[in-house]
Write an enzyme that holds these catalytic residues in place. Structure first.
Site, PDB file in Angstrom:
ATOM      1  N   TRP A 128       0.846  -1.209   0.000  1.00  0.00           N
ATOM      2  CA  TRP A 128       0.000   0.000   0.000  1.00  0.00           C
ATOM      3  C   TRP A 128       0.881   1.258   0.000  1.00  0.00           C
ATOM      4  O   TRP A 128       0.541   2.274  -0.580  1.00  0.00           O
ATOM      5  CB  TRP A 128      -0.905  -0.017   1.243  1.00  0.00           C
ATOM      6  CG  TRP A 128      -1.746   1.216   1.388  1.00  0.00           C
ATOM      7  CD1 TRP A 128      -2.989   1.428   0.886  1.00  0.00           C
ATOM      8  CD2 TRP A 128      -1.411   2.431   2.088  1.00  0.00           C
ATOM      9  NE1 TRP A 128      -3.450   2.674   1.214  1.00  0.00           N
ATOM     10  CE2 TRP A 128      -2.495   3.312   1.956  1.00  0.00           C
ATOM     11  CE3 TRP A 128      -0.294   2.851   2.814  1.00  0.00           C
ATOM     12  CZ2 TRP A 128      -2.515   4.583   2.518  1.00  0.00           C
ATOM     13  CZ3 TRP A 128      -0.298   4.117   3.372  1.00  0.00           C
ATOM     14  CH2 TRP A 128      -1.395   4.967   3.225  1.00  0.00           C
ATOM     15  N   HIS A 129       2.063   1.138   0.646  1.00  0.00           N
ATOM     16  CA  HIS A 129       2.929   2.311   0.761  1.00  0.00           C
ATOM     17  C   HIS A 129       3.583   2.695  -0.566  1.00  0.00           C
ATOM     18  O   HIS A 129       4.036   3.836  -0.712  1.00  0.00           O
ATOM     19  CB  HIS A 129       4.020   2.063   1.807  1.00  0.00           C
ATOM     20  CG  HIS A 129       3.494   2.120   3.204  1.00  0.00           C
ATOM     21  ND1 HIS A 129       3.039   1.002   3.869  1.00  0.00           N
ATOM     22  CD2 HIS A 129       3.314   3.159   4.048  1.00  0.00           C
ATOM     23  CE1 HIS A 129       2.629   1.361   5.076  1.00  0.00           C
ATOM     24  NE2 HIS A 129       2.772   2.659   5.211  1.00  0.00           N
ATOM     25  N   GLY A 130       3.665   1.768  -1.504  1.00  0.00           N
ATOM     26  CA  GLY A 130       4.253   2.147  -2.780  1.00  0.00           C
ATOM     27  C   GLY A 130       4.687   0.956  -3.606  1.00  0.00           C
ATOM     28  O   GLY A 130       4.737  -0.176  -3.120  1.00  0.00           O
ATOM     29  N   PHE A 133       2.515   8.387  -0.760  1.00  0.00           N
ATOM     30  CA  PHE A 133       1.789   7.122  -0.762  1.00  0.00           C
ATOM     31  C   PHE A 133       0.344   7.312  -1.227  1.00  0.00           C
ATOM     32  O   PHE A 133      -0.413   6.394  -1.279  1.00  0.00           O
ATOM     33  CB  PHE A 133       1.816   6.485   0.628  1.00  0.00           C
ATOM     34  CG  PHE A 133       3.239   6.333   1.157  1.00  0.00           C
ATOM     35  CD1 PHE A 133       4.244   5.894   0.320  1.00  0.00           C
ATOM     36  CD2 PHE A 133       3.544   6.653   2.456  1.00  0.00           C
ATOM     37  CE1 PHE A 133       5.541   5.783   0.787  1.00  0.00           C
ATOM     38  CE2 PHE A 133       4.841   6.535   2.931  1.00  0.00           C
ATOM     39  CZ  PHE A 133       5.843   6.103   2.102  1.00  0.00           C
TER      40      PHE A 133
END
Lengths: 483, 322
Positions: free
Chosen positions: A327-329, A483
């Site tokens: 989800w962060h990248g 993000f």
């Protein structure tokens, strides 16, 4: 238009005056102002993706209305899936498309098959990870009957684009925010003052602590191959503090601005470094994301795998943290970061401690030795994980780990501007001490509003403002914007 | 709501007053500073630079020309106003302000180098402009083209001190004990007691090989105007290119073209040009701490050489004091 900028100050002043002095008696007008204000705020960043935000809002608004009205379960599921596919598909396309393609090609290259491929020049729409999770949770809640779908499009569109939390969260659920949008808001003096106080605390954390840490963490992570191990460890410590102060500071500001316009939005951090184990840490870190994941991913998965006992729980945890990581990248570092944190849970699961509630430290003035040891342990685990989180790629992360274990660990850390490091360390200590004494409250300095005399209270605020003014390290964006 | 707005106003009012007073306090203290560039700026604004000979240029003026050696040998009073880290754009600002508050010098030794006629985008060492940027429109205008201060910094009190804790603490110290200050610069000059460091190797690694430098066309025009103006005011100009370590010279592809510009200006205005690029010093690391800056050993030797050369050439003959 970051919160700590002149354009946002002007924007919010105008907004505040219109909101409370001009449109106070008219709920619809107030909501319309929130919507136009939010779109203006978003367009200031990048107007090109405003149409995407509006399109996502239109689709999910209609799906929300039609899901409960669908005649059959199959039709209902179809409508829900359309919404979820749009959400996940949007994320996959904008955030992960090139990542998946290059990873796919790289995987084939390892078995000597070379594929011709093209990546796309895709710009990541700001805040997409945050507003997508809002719309998905809304549809899932509507489908489960947890929330009545709103028929007021202004309310729904405002929920999706609510400006205090649009760019970097917190990820508010419809169950929390929509009822507040539907109800007339009264100006409350105490709530507004509390909002201001939380903004001030957020500013201190962001531009005094986090941004000053950033000066040195950038030095360390940009030159980790030439710096002594002692500098790497100190830099890693500073980065762990930086990311906390940056994101929790932003969240404090977002919550504070929301309170100034009469809203209570999701608490995002609950003093995570005072946790007793990693499970508690994740209950207190980026709460709006982890609670979202717990409700919509981990809980269904753990039910699905319940017949497999601890193994099932481990699988559910690992999938959950795989998603939290990515989800962060779009980078394998985030995947590994997630999996590492998932693996931290394994001993807890095997010992049957994962759901066991630790005795709260709230209200405790001095921790016991064991409690202190646990806090240090959690902090160290977090530090280890953040090497991967901050590194450009996995090999750099492992190189960083390798460089820590050398004799230079016992040398004096080297930084440009030692005085600055010292001042930054002082502010970190100040922040942690204030957080420790304020840990029973919603945020660290919330108690000041009720426990101190006006003279002491105002003197504290003035001192904070002076510190924020003179010791700010300006010009650094919020980490979680990416993000 | 009314109570809230009144509370906010009552809360903000002392801050505004405090901010205004803090600005006056910090600015006045910095105007007494003797440290680094502050000291030179303050000497300029206080009309304390009335020397016969001034050294102009950037950091290669600041650390290379020892006024004491020049004074002893030339019998001329000397001040070095080399402006560390900046090109002609801001060197000219210093010259203009100097002429406003001080007597014009008889001679200017201009330390010319590859950076003189370029223009960096950032406002290096921006703190030095804090005390004067609100009161002197010339300063505000000159620095406005750099990435440094915002448009409100020169207009709204105290805003420009945002995040400037180091300079603010220095200002408080100066205000508390103005006589306790020590200056590292003597008549503007600062000899560096340093040995060869890794600056050059780092630069090579960062640039990845030879590179070309760009001239700022507006700076070239301004430089031309400056020379013409000096000629008109009867201020004698001497160009000097101090020694530069040979590896550094070779690192810049278009060095001959850039240095050739000064030779052309020299011809146009009949300006003596002393170029030490091929002097034996330029081949010896012992005299340098990086490729463009000599240490105190090199600076002293170079200053003596320059004096000798100028004396031999009698370039200063005809001056009032000679």
């Amino acid at each position: 238009m970051v919160f700590n900028s002149l354009p946002f100050t002007v924007f919010f002043l105008v907004f505040f005056v219109l909101y409370w002095l001009v449109f106070q008696r008219n709920l619809k007008a107030q909501n319309l102002l929130i919507l136009t204000g939010s779109y203006f705020f978003y367009a200031w960043w990048d107007w090109r993706f405003l149409s995407l935000l509006i399109g996502v809002s239109v689709l999910n608004y209609l799906l929300g209305i039609y899901i409960p009205k669908a005649g059959s379960d199959a039709k209902r599921r179809l409508l829900l899936y359309i919404g979820l596919i749009q959400g996940i598909g949007g994320l996959v396309f904008f955030k992960y498309f090139n990542f998946f393609i290059t990873s796919f090609v790289d995987a084939f290259q390892t078995i000597n098959i070379n594929l011709d491929y093209h990546t796309l020049k895709i710009i990541l729409p700001l805040g997409i990870s945050f507003y997508t999770f809002r719309t998905m949770s809304y549809l899932l809640d509507v489908n489960k009957g947890k929330i009545e779908p709103t028929t007021d499009w202004i309310v729904f569109f405002s929920y999706v684009s609510f400006f205090p939390s649009l760019i970097s969260g917190p990820i508010d659920r419809g169950t929390l925010l929509i009822p507040q949008l539907e109800k007339r808001r009264e100006f409350k003096y105490d709530q507004a003052v509390d909002g201001f106080r939380q903004i001030l605390w957020g500013l201190f954390k962001k531009i005094v602590v986090a941004d000053n840490c950033a000066i040195y963490t950038n030095q360390v992570f940009d030159n980790f191959d030439t710096m002594p191990a002692s500098s790497l460890v100190l830099g890693l410590f500073l980065y762990t503090i930086q990311i906390y102060a940056d994101f929790s500071g932003y969240s404090d500001m977002a919550i504070g601005f929301a309170r100034l316009i009469g809203f209570n939005i999701t608490k995002n951090f609950d003093f995570p470094f005072f946790s007793q184990n990693i499970a508690e840490f994740w209950q207190r870190w980026h709460i709006s994301l982890t609670s979202w994941m717990t409700e919509y991913v981990f809980t269904p998965l753990s039910i699905h795998f319940r017949d497999y006992g601890n193994r099932g729980l481990i699988i559910a945890i690992m999938i959950n943290f795989f998603i939290i990581g990515i989800w962060h990248g779009a980078n394998w570092t985030f995947v590994l970061f997630g999996l590492l944190h998932g693996s931290y849970y394994i001993p807890l699961i095997l010992q049957g401690k994962i759901f066991k509630k630790k005795k709260s430290l709230k209200g405790k003035l001095i921790p016991s030795f064991v409690e202190f040891r646990n806090m240090v342990g959690v902090f160290l685990l977090a530090m280890i994980g953040f090497v991967i989180f901050r590194s450009d790629n996995i090999s750099n992360a492992f190189e960083f780990y390798k460089n820590i274990f050398s004799l230079s660990l016992f040398s004096m850390p080297q930084f440009e501007g030692r005085m600055g490091v010292l001042i930054t360390m002082i502010f970190i200590v100040v922040m942690m001490v204030i957080e420790w004494f304020g840990k029973s409250h919603e945020y660290a300095i919330a108690g000041i509003g009720t426990s101190l005399s006006k003279t002491v209270r105002w003197s504290f605020y003035y001192l904070m403002i002076i510190i924020v003014f003179f010791f700010s390290a300006t010009g650094k964006e919020f980490i979680y914007f990416q993000f | 709501m009314k109570k809230f707005l009144i509370t906010v106003l009552i809360f903000i009012l002392p801050l505004l007053i405090l901010g205004y007073l803090a600005d006056i306090f910090l600015t006045n203290a910095l105007k007494k500073s003797k440290a680094d560039e502050f000291g030179v700026w303050n000497d300029i604004y206080n009309g304390k630079i009335n020397e016969d000979l001034l050294i102009y240029g950037g950091s290669r003026a600041w650390v290379h020309f020892d006024p004491k050696i020049l004074l002893d040998s030339l019998n001329l009073s000397v001040y070095n106003i080399g402006l560390n880290g900046h090109n002609f754009w801001l060197q000219k600002l210093r010259h203009e302000i100097l002429l406003r508050y001080n007597e014009a010098p008889e001679v200017i030794i201009y330390a010319v180098d590859l950076m003189t006629l370029g223009k960096r985008p950032d406002l290096y060492n921006s703190d030095q402009f804090l005390p004067y940027m609100t009161s002197d429109t010339l300063v505000a205008k000159a620095i406005s083209s750099y990435e440094g201060y915002g448009k409100y910094d020169a207009k709204v009190p105290l805003i420009r001190y945002l995040g400037k804790w180091k300079t603010s603490i220095s200002a408080v110290k100066i205000a508390m004990a103005p006589d306790r200050q020590k200056s590292d610069r003597i008549k503007g000059y600062q000899g560096k007691n340093l040995e060869w460091n890794s600056d050059f190797d780092n630069a090579v690694e960062e640039m990845g090989g030879r590179f070309t430098m760009e001239l700022d066309s507006l700076s070239v025009v301004m430089f031309d105007e400056f020379l013409a103006e000096c000629q008109k005011k009867n201020i004698k100009i001497i160009f000097v290119a101090p020694p530069e370590y040979i590896d550094g010279q070779l690192f810049v592809e278009n060095r001959p073209e850039i240095m050739g510009v000064f030779a052309s200006f020299g011809q146009k205005y009949n300006i003596p040009y002393y170029d030490y690029s091929n002097d034996s010093m330029s081949f010896n690391k012992y005299y340098f701490y990086n490729s463009t800056h000599m240490n105190i050993r090199g600076a002293e030797l170079f200053s003596k050489k320059l004096v000798m050369d100028m004396k031999n050439d009698k370039v200063l003959e005809g001056l009032a004091k000679n």
